[in-house]
Design an enzyme around this catalytic site. Structure first.
Site, PDB file in Angstrom:
ATOM      1  N   LYS A   1       0.878  -1.184   0.000  1.00  0.00           N
ATOM      2  CA  LYS A   1       0.000   0.000   0.000  1.00  0.00           C
ATOM      3  C   LYS A   1       0.910   1.227   0.000  1.00  0.00           C
ATOM      4  O   LYS A   1       1.517   1.586   1.013  1.00  0.00           O
ATOM      5  CB  LYS A   1      -0.858  -0.015   1.272  1.00  0.00           C
ATOM      6  CG  LYS A   1      -2.194   0.689   1.173  1.00  0.00           C
ATOM      7  CD  LYS A   1      -2.159   2.184   1.000  1.00  0.00           C
ATOM      8  CE  LYS A   1      -1.788   2.993   2.216  1.00  0.00           C
ATOM      9  NZ  LYS A   1      -1.639   4.430   1.895  1.00  0.00           N
TER      10      LYS A   1
ATOM     11  N   GLY B   1       3.091   4.212  13.128  1.00  0.00           N
ATOM     12  CA  GLY B   1       3.857   2.985  13.388  1.00  0.00           C
ATOM     13  C   GLY B   1       3.335   2.264  14.621  1.00  0.00           C
ATOM     14  O   GLY B   1       3.178   1.039  14.634  1.00  0.00           O
TER      15      GLY B   1
ATOM     16  N   GLU C   1      10.160   1.335  10.457  1.00  0.00           N
ATOM     17  CA  GLU C   1      11.181   2.367  10.232  1.00  0.00           C
ATOM     18  C   GLU C   1      10.471   3.701  10.347  1.00  0.00           C
ATOM     19  O   GLU C   1       9.660   4.037   9.486  1.00  0.00           O
ATOM     20  CB  GLU C   1      11.833   2.141   8.856  1.00  0.00           C
ATOM     21  CG  GLU C   1      13.160   2.865   8.747  1.00  0.00           C
ATOM     22  CD  GLU C   1      12.992   4.257   8.238  1.00  0.00           C
ATOM     23  OE1 GLU C   1      12.756   5.174   9.062  1.00  0.00           O
ATOM     24  OE2 GLU C   1      13.100   4.449   7.013  1.00  0.00           O
TER      25      GLU C   1
ATOM     26  N   CYS D   1      14.192  10.072   6.142  1.00  0.00           N
ATOM     27  CA  CYS D   1      14.181   9.525   7.505  1.00  0.00           C
ATOM     28  C   CYS D   1      15.540   9.681   8.160  1.00  0.00           C
ATOM     29  O   CYS D   1      15.647   9.970   9.338  1.00  0.00           O
ATOM     30  CB  CYS D   1      13.755   8.061   7.480  1.00  0.00           C
ATOM     31  SG  CYS D   1      14.503   7.119   6.166  1.00  0.00           S
TER      32      CYS D   1
ATOM     33  N   GLU E   1      11.245  15.436  15.095  1.00  0.00           N
ATOM     34  CA  GLU E   1      11.551  15.354  13.669  1.00  0.00           C
ATOM     35  C   GLU E   1      10.738  16.422  12.941  1.00  0.00           C
ATOM     36  O   GLU E   1       9.506  16.382  12.964  1.00  0.00           O
ATOM     37  CB  GLU E   1      11.181  13.962  13.129  1.00  0.00           C
ATOM     38  CG  GLU E   1      11.544  13.809  11.663  1.00  0.00           C
ATOM     39  CD  GLU E   1      11.300  12.399  11.143  1.00  0.00           C
ATOM     40  OE1 GLU E   1      12.230  11.802  10.610  1.00  0.00           O
ATOM     41  OE2 GLU E   1      10.163  11.915  11.268  1.00  0.00           O
TER      42      GLU E   1
HETATM   43  O1  TXE Z   1       2.983   9.722   7.911  1.00  0.00           O
HETATM   44  P1  TXE Z   1       2.104   8.422   8.069  1.00  0.00           P
HETATM   45  P2  TXE Z   1       2.604  11.162   7.313  1.00  0.00           P
HETATM   46  C1  TXE Z   1       7.225  11.210   9.496  1.00  0.00           C
HETATM   47  C2  TXE Z   1       7.633  12.646   9.243  1.00  0.00           C
HETATM   48  C3  TXE Z   1       6.360  13.267   8.771  1.00  0.00           C
HETATM   49  C4  TXE Z   1       5.332  12.547   9.629  1.00  0.00           C
HETATM   50  C5  TXE Z   1       3.917  12.541   9.105  1.00  0.00           C
HETATM   51  O2  TXE Z   1       8.038  13.227  10.458  1.00  0.00           O
HETATM   52  O3  TXE Z   1       6.340  14.657   9.005  1.00  0.00           O
HETATM   53  O4  TXE Z   1       5.818  11.231   9.692  1.00  0.00           O
HETATM   54  O5  TXE Z   1       3.851  12.026   7.768  1.00  0.00           O
HETATM   55  C6  TXE Z   1      -0.054   5.133   5.864  1.00  0.00           C
HETATM   56  N1  TXE Z   1      -2.953   2.524   9.220  1.00  0.00           N
HETATM   57  N2  TXE Z   1       7.537  10.366   8.354  1.00  0.00           N
HETATM   58  O6  TXE Z   1       1.370  11.701   7.944  1.00  0.00           O
HETATM   59  O7  TXE Z   1       0.697   8.769   8.443  1.00  0.00           O
HETATM   60  C7  TXE Z   1      -0.072   6.271   4.873  1.00  0.00           C
HETATM   61  O8  TXE Z   1      -1.139   6.103   3.939  1.00  0.00           O
HETATM   62  C8  TXE Z   1      -2.096   2.079   8.276  1.00  0.00           C
HETATM   63  C9  TXE Z   1       8.803   9.693   8.409  1.00  0.00           C
HETATM   64  O9  TXE Z   1       2.558  11.065   5.852  1.00  0.00           O
HETATM   65  O10 TXE Z   1       2.821   7.533   8.981  1.00  0.00           O
HETATM   66  C10 TXE Z   1       1.315   6.120   4.261  1.00  0.00           C
HETATM   67  O11 TXE Z   1       1.255   5.067   3.294  1.00  0.00           O
HETATM   68  N3  TXE Z   1      -1.414   2.885   7.462  1.00  0.00           N
HETATM   69  C11 TXE Z   1       8.923   8.686   7.371  1.00  0.00           C
HETATM   70  C12 TXE Z   1       2.183   5.693   5.450  1.00  0.00           C
HETATM   71  O12 TXE Z   1       1.262   5.156   6.405  1.00  0.00           O
HETATM   72  C13 TXE Z   1      -1.573   4.218   7.610  1.00  0.00           C
HETATM   73  C14 TXE Z   1       8.280   8.874   6.077  1.00  0.00           C
HETATM   74  C15 TXE Z   1       2.959   6.825   6.118  1.00  0.00           C
HETATM   75  O13 TXE Z   1       2.062   7.793   6.591  1.00  0.00           O
HETATM   76  C16 TXE Z   1      -2.446   4.751   8.578  1.00  0.00           C
HETATM   77  C17 TXE Z   1       7.022   9.578   6.159  1.00  0.00           C
HETATM   78  C18 TXE Z   1      -3.146   3.841   9.403  1.00  0.00           C
HETATM   79  N4  TXE Z   1      -3.996   4.262  10.373  1.00  0.00           N
HETATM   80  C19 TXE Z   1       6.717  10.314   7.269  1.00  0.00           C
HETATM   81  N5  TXE Z   1      -2.383   6.098   8.509  1.00  0.00           N
HETATM   82  C20 TXE Z   1      10.203   7.923   7.284  1.00  0.00           C
HETATM   83  N6  TXE Z   1      10.440   7.052   8.247  1.00  0.00           N
HETATM   84  O14 TXE Z   1      10.973   8.061   6.346  1.00  0.00           O
HETATM   85  C21 TXE Z   1      -1.502   6.409   7.521  1.00  0.00           C
HETATM   86  N7  TXE Z   1      -1.016   5.272   6.969  1.00  0.00           N
END
Ligand code: TXE
Length: 481
Positions: A176, A234, A251, A285, A382
Site C-alpha cells: 500500500k 507505526g 522504520e 528519515c 523530527e
Molecule cells: O505519515 P504516516 P505522514 C514522518 C515525518 C512526517 C510525519 C507525518 O516526520 O512529518 O511522519 O507524515 C499510511 N494505518 N515520516 O502523515 O501517516 C499512509 O497512507 C495504516 C517519516 O505522511 O505515517 C502512508 O502510506 N497505514 C517517514 C504511510 O502510512 C496508515 C516517512 C505513512 O504515513 C495509517 C514519512 C493507518 N492508520 C513520514 N495512517 C520515514 N520514516 O521516512 C496512515 N497510513
C-alpha cells in the site's frame, strides 16, 4: 502537463477500486491536479491478500526455485534501468524532488532488484553440532504473505527495498503506497508484470492510510508487516499486527545528529553537512537534521554553513535546483509551525525560493538555526523539512549525551581525524548506523538499516533483510548409530 490515472494490481489484473472511487493527486511544485489513484477499501485489500495467499499456497509463484526468483528480480531491475528516464520524470513530478535526485532514486531502485536478484539463491540454512546420532538442520522458509506500507518521500526506493528481499525469499506481497505519492509504485507494478512475476506474487493497492492502510495492517491474512512512516502510525500498525500475533519491521524516522569535532577536516564536511539536510527538502528519515559542533570551532562552522545556506535555491522539480517543494500543504504547515518556535536571535541564514516558483506550490526556505538548546522541541522532534539546527558541545562526553538525548536513534555522523575517538563514538552512539567522516542519507543498498527507540525496530537493506523476510525452522533428525 502529464496526467496519470493509476490502477491497482491485484492477482495479476490491473483494476480500479471495487467502489470505483478515486483520490486526486496534486503536483507539490504547483499545487495543480496531475492525476488520480484508486481509493481502495477493505474489500480491495481482502482481494489482494487472497491473491497473494493463492500465489504462495500452490500458485505458480510457490513453485519457483530460488534461481528463478532471482532471475525475475534481476529482470525487473533491468526494466527499471531501461525505463529510468520516464520513471525519474514521474517520481520527480509526483514528489516534487529535483529531477537529478529522482534519477538517483530510480538508479537505486534498479540496484535493489539487482542486489536481491543476486542474493535469492545465495542465502540458505545451516547445520548445528548436537548430540551424537542426530543431524540438525536450520531451514530458512518464506513467511507467507507480507504486507508493506510505505511513505511518500522515496516511493520507488522504499518499494524496492521492502519488496525485493521479501520476493527473493519466496513470499507473496501486498503493498500500500502513500496516497501523497504513488505514481512510481503503480508504474513499477506494471514493469513487474512485464518482467514475468506470476499472478498474486506482487499486489499493489492504493488508498488512504486510515482505510486501505489500516485494513492491510490489521488483516488476519498477512504473516508479516513492514511499515515506514511516522512513529504515531507505526505504533497503531504495530498494535494491529500484535493483535494478529505477527511480527513487523518499523522504520519511523529520526533526528539524526552529525557531530563535528575541532580536529575534523571541515572543508570536506561542509558540503556533506548541507546536503544531508537539503536532500529531498529534508524529508528523509535519515536526514542529518542536527549538527553538534565543538565549541572551539562553533562560530567558524556555523558562519560557513550560513554562507552556504544563504545561497541555496528552492523551486519546481523540473528546474533541478538545490531542493524542491515539500510533499503537501500539510507538511509545509507542519514545518512552518516549527520555524515559528525559533527565537529570531537563532536565525543564522535562509536560502531562497526562486521567483518563478508557482505560488500554490509547497515551498519552504531552507533554514539554518543556532544555537538551539538540546532539550527544546526543535532539537528533539523530527521536523521533516529543510531546517538544520546547530548546538555547541564542549567535549566528547557532552557530544554523546546530546547525540543520544532524543527518543530517536536512526543514524549518526561523526567528523574527527582521531581514529580512537571515531571508534569510541561509534560504540557510544545509540542508533542503527554510524557514518565516520561521511554521511549517507538514503542509499546504501548493501548496508543494513533500521533504528532503535522511536526510530523503530527490525532491519532492512543488505543481506540481513533476507533474515527479516524468512522464518527459521529447526529440524532434528535421529539417524541411529
Ligand atoms: O505519515 P504516516 P505522514 C514522518 C515525518 C512526517 C510525519 C507525518 O516526520 O512529518 O511522519 O507524515 C499510511 N494505518 N515520516 O502523515 O501517516 C499512509 O497512507 C495504516 C517519516 O505522511 O505515517 C502512508 O502510506 N497505514 C517517514 C504511510 O502510512 C496508515 C516517512 C505513512 O504515513 C495509517 C514519512 C493507518 N492508520 C513520514 N495512517 C520515514 N520514516 O521516512 C496512515 N497510513
Amino acid at each position: 502537463m502529464l496526467t496519470i490515472h493509476g490502477r491497482n494490481l491485484v492477482g495479476g489484473q490491473f483494476r480500479p477500486a471495487l467502489s470505483e472511487k478515486r483520490i486526486d493527486l496534486v503536483s507539490p511544485s504547483s499545487g495543480r491536479l496531475i492525476g488520480s489513484i484508486p481509493a481502495s477499501e477493505k474489500r480491495d485489500i481482502d482481494a489482494a491478500v487472497s491473491a497473494a495467499r493463492a500465489a504462495v499456497e500452490g500458485g505458480t509463484w510457490s513453485r519457483q526455485t530460488a534461481v528463478e526468483r532471482g532471475r525475475l528480480l534481476t529482470a525487473l531491475g533491468a526494466l527499471v534501468s531501461k525505463h529510468a528516464d520516464k520513471l525519474a520524470q514521474i517520481e520527480s513530478l509526483d514528489t516534487g524532488k529535483p529531477l537529478r535526485q529522482a534519477r538517483q532514486d530510480i538508479e537505486l531502485t534498479a540496484r535493489y532488484f539487482e542486489f536481491y536478484g543476486g542474493g535469492a539463491d545465495k542465502f540458505g540454512g545451516e547445520t548445528l553440532p548436537y548430540l551424537n546420532d542426530f543431524n540438525i538442520q536450520l531451514w530458512r522458509e518464506p513467511l507467507g504473505v507480507t504486507g508493506h506500507i510505505i511513505p511518500w518521500n522515496y516511493p520507488s526506493q522504499i518499494l524496492a527495498r521492502t519488496l525485493a528481499p521479501s520476493l527473493a525469499m519466496g513470499n507473496a506481497t501486498v503493498l500500500k503506497p502513500a496516497e501523497d505519492a504513488c505514481l512510481t509504485p503503480i508504474h513499477l507494478s506494471e514493469l513487474a508484470v512485464e518482467a514475468g512475476f506470476p499472478d498474486g506474487s506482487i499486489n499493489v493497492v492504493t488508498g488512504s492510510g486510515d482505510v486501505a492502510g489500516a485494513s492491510l495492517a490489521s488483516h488476519v491474512g498477512i504473516d508479516f508487516l513492514s511499515f515506514t512512516g511516522s512513529p504515531e502510525t507505526g505504533a497503531s500498525v504495530a498494535a494491529a499486527a500484535a493483535s494478529n500475533r505477527i511480527a513487523c519491521a518499523l522504520e519511523l524516522g529520526g533526528k539524526s545528529p552529525q557531530i563535528v569535532f575541532e580536529d575534523a577536516d571541515l572543508e570536506s564536511a561542509y558540503p556533506v553537512l548541507v546536503q544531508a539536510i537539503i536532500q529531498n527538502a529534508g524529508q528523509t528519515c535519515s536526514a542529518g537534521s542536527r549538527i553538534l559542533v565543538q565549541s572551539s570551532v562553533y562560530d567558524l562552522v556555523v558562519e560557513e554553513l550560513g554562507r552556504r545556506f544563504a545561497e541555496l535555491e528552492a523551486g519546481p522539480h523540473d528546474l533541478d535546483l538545490d531542493l524542491g517543494p515539500l510533499i503537501s500543504h500539510k507538511q509545509k504547515t507542519r514545518v512552518l509551525g516549527y520555524l515559528e518556535l525559533a527565537d529570531q536571535s537563532t536565525m543564522v541564514a535562509q536560502g531562497n525560493i526562486v521567483s518563478d516558483a508557482p505560488p500554490d506550490g509547497f515551498y519552504v526556505r531552507p533554514t539554518l538555526l543556532g544555537p538551539i538548546d538540546g532539550d527544546s522541541r526543535l532539537a528533539q522532534e523530527e521536523i521533516f523539512g529543510p531546517v538544520l539546527i546547530c548546538t555547541p558541545f564542549s567535549d566528547e562526553s557532552e557530544a554523546v549525551r546530546l547525540a543520544n538525548g532524543t527518543d530517536y536513534g536512526l543514524v549518526a555522523g561523526v567528523w574527527t581525524s582521531d581514529g580512537s575517538r571515531q571508534l569510541r563514538m561509534a560504540k557510544a552512539l545509540n542508533c542503527g548506523q554510524v557514518f565516520i567522516n561521511c554521511f549517507g542519507a538514503g542509499g546504501g543498498v548493501e548496508l543494513p538499516f533500521g533504528g532503535v527507540g522511536k526510530s523503530g525496530h527490525g532491519r532492512e537493506k543488505g543481506m540481513i533483510a533476507l533474515h527479516t523476510y524468512s522464518r527459521l525452522k529447526t529440524v532434528v533428525q535421529f539417524h541411529g548409530h
